[in-house]
Design a protein around this motif. Structure first.
Motif, short mmCIF file in Angstrom:
data_model
loop_
_atom_site.label_atom_id
_atom_site.label_comp_id
_atom_site.label_asym_id
_atom_site.label_seq_id
_atom_site.Cartn_x
_atom_site.Cartn_y
_atom_site.Cartn_z
N PHE A 17 0.82 -1.13 -0.04
CA PHE A 17 -0.05 -0.13 0.04
C PHE A 17 0.75 1.33 -0.13
N ALA A 18 2.04 1.13 0.85
CA ALA A 18 2.63 2.39 1.12
C ALA A 18 3.80 2.67 -0.15
N SER A 19 3.95 1.47 -0.97
CA SER A 19 5.20 1.81 -1.76
C SER A 19 4.74 2.10 -3.21
N VAL A 20 3.11 2.11 -3.25
CA VAL A 20 2.59 2.53 -4.55
C VAL A 20 2.94 4.14 -4.73
N PRO A 21 2.45 4.94 -3.94
CA PRO A 21 2.69 6.42 -4.07
C PRO A 21 4.02 6.67 -4.21
N SER A 52 2.60 4.39 -14.34
CA SER A 52 1.23 3.82 -14.14
C SER A 52 1.46 2.28 -13.62
N TRP A 53 2.42 1.65 -13.80
CA TRP A 53 2.73 0.21 -13.32
C TRP A 53 2.86 0.00 -12.08
N ALA A 54 3.37 1.22 -11.40
CA ALA A 54 3.53 1.20 -9.84
C ALA A 54 2.27 0.78 -9.20
N TRP A 55 0.89 0.98 -9.72
CA TRP A 55 -0.30 0.89 -8.97
C TRP A 55 -0.39 -0.59 -8.96
N LEU A 56 0.19 -1.55 -9.91
CA LEU A 56 0.00 -2.96 -9.88
C LEU A 56 0.54 -3.70 -8.58
N ASP A 88 -5.13 7.70 -9.20
CA ASP A 88 -5.19 8.91 -9.71
C ASP A 88 -4.22 8.71 -11.12
N GLY A 89 -4.77 8.88 -12.09
CA GLY A 89 -4.20 8.41 -13.31
C GLY A 89 -4.73 7.14 -13.82
N ALA A 90 -4.17 6.52 -15.12
CA ALA A 90 -4.31 5.46 -15.72
C ALA A 90 -3.66 4.21 -15.38
N TYR A 91 -4.02 3.14 -15.69
CA TYR A 91 -3.34 1.74 -15.30
C TYR A 91 -2.64 1.52 -16.71
N PRO A 92 -1.70 0.91 -16.66
CA PRO A 92 -1.25 0.11 -18.11
C PRO A 92 -2.50 -0.68 -18.48
N GLY A 93 -2.64 -0.41 -19.70
CA GLY A 93 -3.66 -1.33 -20.46
C GLY A 93 -3.31 -2.58 -20.79
N GLY A 94 -4.21 -3.16 -21.43
CA GLY A 94 -4.06 -4.63 -22.20
C GLY A 94 -4.17 -5.56 -20.94
N PRO A 95 -3.75 -6.77 -21.54
CA PRO A 95 -4.29 -7.80 -20.56
C PRO A 95 -3.20 -8.39 -19.58
N MET A 96 -2.14 -7.16 -19.31
CA MET A 96 -0.94 -7.74 -18.43
C MET A 96 -1.35 -7.66 -16.98
N PRO A 97 -2.17 -6.81 -16.57
CA PRO A 97 -2.57 -6.99 -14.92
C PRO A 97 -3.22 -8.21 -14.78
N ALA A 98 -3.93 -8.87 -15.80
CA ALA A 98 -4.86 -9.91 -15.64
C ALA A 98 -3.73 -11.19 -15.68
N VAL A 99 -2.74 -11.15 -16.35
CA VAL A 99 -1.76 -12.19 -16.27
C VAL A 99 -1.03 -12.08 -15.10
N ILE A 100 -0.88 -11.07 -14.56
CA ILE A 100 0.03 -10.84 -13.41
C ILE A 100 -0.71 -11.52 -12.02
N VAL A 101 -2.13 -11.28 -12.30
CA VAL A 101 -3.07 -11.70 -11.16
C VAL A 101 -2.86 -13.17 -11.31
N VAL A 102 -3.08 -13.84 -12.44
CA VAL A 102 -2.94 -15.37 -12.70
C VAL A 102 -1.58 -15.86 -12.11
N ALA A 103 -0.42 -15.11 -12.62
CA ALA A 103 0.82 -15.66 -12.05
C ALA A 103 0.89 -15.60 -10.39
N LEU A 104 0.39 -14.60 -10.09
CA LEU A 104 0.44 -14.46 -8.46
C LEU A 104 -0.63 -15.25 -7.66
#
Lengths: 302, 284
Positions: B204-208, B224-228, B250-266
């Motif tokens: 939580f703290a490292s994101v900002p 924007s990748w920091a949010w992930l 505040d701001g956009a996330y990196p688009g595309g399927p990458m966040p979903a891939v990260i979720v599955v990997a995690l």
């Protein structure tokens, strides 16, 4: 009929060989598995439960191969581990019901069986209290109850009398005997105390360093010897001398005399000698082997 | 006590159900345990008070809808806004699901029955996921029912509601696997609570920090990748990609399927840790 059988069973750990070419069969009834700590008793039970693969050799429990039918075996056997295994914050009733369900019993059957079994092991009102407040004796009873709750065909008890006081020990042993006879459930019970097993077992297996020392019926271990023990108040020596005179073979054994029985005449001779010398005869007892003696002999050969 | 011994032994010849039944029973038992049901009153305090706090904004939102005819909370943003509550719930309750069996060595009793190590872990993951999902989904359902009853102007936001509901399930699974993996590493409950909350606070703290550092250095798109790095924003990023909702950052996330891939990997990583942990515990 064999309840379990092993053939050349070997288990090697990186630093130690726990079981070494163990070939043994166990029939119905109560079987004792004796050995010093670290002799391989607990390892053997884990292999028989199908939880630990053997390095070589085979084992069958209830005619099911442990390496392929482990799940079926675990449905039909009960296991009471040596170590503490009870959560402190639930009641015995709740815990045993839960363990019954884990063995595949439907909810209502699990409740009925748990109540039955807790009564059999001798837990009354206290079964509704959290286990954390139980004495060691009561905890051992709960451990036994969870192993019995699904009405297994065979039950493995690993050091069930550990940590019990003499009375608790007697009660536990009596209970194990009842499980093997009245309940009709075969029992494999481990102990490092031979005297205990002598009282409850039909058959005893002695292992040492993973090897089989001896496996035989308890009657063979404790069969009558051909000696009779004589105890008199005082005058042991004159009596020995007199008996020798009468042609009997006598050997002193502390305050007791061991007289070899050559026939009915031996008893007459002891009686007459005691009367002639005006001695106070306290005891006249048929000598019996104790399995401890056997174990000592066997161990000496190895 | 000999007189109470003196009843005949009755054999059981009823049905013996398989491992599947036992695994389901274990999952239900664990789920009840996470909410403190069938336990002492004290163990109910934490889960139920947190679940109540989680519901409060939904209640307020329904009230605002009724009185002012406006939406106070969005479905898609609920989990992100309420993330500390969900994280505290995870930290306080995940250790209760796994630690006692390890600490008191109950595990061998399960494994000597028709339950395998993987079934045991699966039941625990299912229970924790279910517990978190109940907590995350209840306020969404309450708000949706409120919206239908009050009948605001315009069509009900059914698509956003269903999207948020399915994301709640994904988030619950991600949090459950990670929380249990962390909690199972120690048999001590207190340490388990501390380690889960510490990892959450760190994320939580490292994101900002990371975001600002990258943004100031001119790497605007990399920032924007920091949010992930935080599970709640990570799942929100998946929601944005799947359901086209406005981002709750505040701001956009990196688009595309990458966040979903990260979720599955995690999730895969956490399951692998759990499997390794329990394989080791089982061999003891």
């Amino acid at each position: 009929m064999h309840i379990l059988a092993t053939e050349g069973l070997t288990k090697r750990f990186p630093t130690v060989t726990a079981l070494d070419q163990l070939t043994v069969t166990v029939g119905t009834g109560v079987t004792g598995l004796v050995g010093a700590n670290g002799a391989g008793k607990s390892t053997l039970i884990k292999i028989l439960l199908g939880l630990l693969p053997a390095s070589s050799g085979t084992a069958r429990v209830l005619d099911l191969d442990v390496s392929t039918r482990g799940a079926d075996i675990r449905r039909l056997v009960g296991y009471m581990p040596e170590h503490e295994c009870l959560p402190p914050d639930v009641s015995a009733t709740e815990f045993v019901v839960h363990m019954a369900r884990m063995s595949g019993l439907p909810r209502t059957a699990a409740r009925e069986r748990a109540a039955d079994v807790l009564r059999h092991v001798g837990l009354a009102e206290e079964r509704y209290r959290p286990i954390g407040g139980y004495s060691t004796g009561m905890k051992q009873r709960v451990k036994l109850a969870q192993a019995l709750v699904h009405d297994p065909k065979l039950i493995f008890l690993d050091e069930p009398t550990n940590g019990l006081d003499p009375r608790g020990r007697d009660e536990m042993l009596a209970l194990i005997r009842r499980i093997g006879t009245e309940f009709g459930i075969s029992v494999l019970v481990t102990s490092h105390l031979l005297g205990e097993l002598e009282r409850i077992c039909d058959h005893v297996i002695v292992i040492d360093a993973g090897r089989l020392l001896r496996s035989s019926a308890i009657t063979e271990f404790t069969q009558a010897t051909r000696t009779v023990t004589v105890e008199v108040d005082e005058g042991t020596e004159p009596l020995a001398a007199r008996l020798t005179e009468l042609g009997q073979k006598v050997s002193p054994h502390g305050r007791l005399l061991l007289v070899e029985v050559s026939g009915p005449g031996t008893y007459d001779a002891i009686r007459d000698a005691a009367v002639d010398l005006d001695l106070c005869l306290i005891r006249l007892e048929q000598g019996r082997h104790r399995i401890e003696d056997v174990f000592r002999e066997e161990a000496a050969h190895v | 006590m000999s007189e109470i011994y003196d009843i005949g032994y009755r054999h059981y010849d009823g049905p013996r159900l398989g491992g599947g039944h036992a695994t389901r029973a274990l999952a239900v038992h664990s789920l009840r345990g996470i909410y403190g049901l069938g336990r002492t009153a004290r163990s109910k305090i934490m889960p139920f008070s947190l679940a109540t706090i989680m519901l409060l904004p939904a209640v307020v939102s329904v009230a605002v809808m009724a009185m002012l005819g406006e939406r106070a909370m969005t479905y898609s943003g609920y989990a992100v806004i309420m993330q500390p509550i969900a994280a505290i719930f995870l930290a306080s309750q995940a250790p209760t699901a796994v630690a006692p069996d390890l600490r008191h060595r109950v595990l061998p009793l399960y494994l000597s029955r028709p339950i395998t190590v993987s079934a045991y872990v699966g039941a625990k993951v299912a229970a924790m996921t279910g517990a978190l999902f109940l907590m995350l989904a209840a306020p969404l359902i309450l708000m949706y029912v409120g919206e239908l009853v009050i009948d605001l102007d315009g069509p009900p936001q059914t698509k956003e509601f269903l999207g948020a509901l399915s994301m709640a399930l994904v988030l619950a699974l991600l949090l459950a696997t990670f929380g249990l993996a962390l909690a199972s590493l120690t048999p001590r409950r207190g340490l388990g609570v501390a380690s889960v909350i510490a990892v959450y606070l760190l994320s939580f703290a490292s994101v900002p920090l990371v975001y600002t550092a990258l943004d100031m250095s001119g790497y605007h798109s990399a920032a924007s990748w920091a949010w992930l790095m935080n599970p709640f924003w990570l799942v929100d990023a998946v929601q944005v990609w799947l359901f086209d909702t406005p981002p709750n950052a505040d701001g956009a996330y990196p688009g595309g399927p990458m966040p979903a891939v990260i979720v599955v990997a995690l999730i895969g990583l956490a399951l692998a840790v759990l499997a390794a942990r329990y394989r080791k515990a089982a061999s003891r």
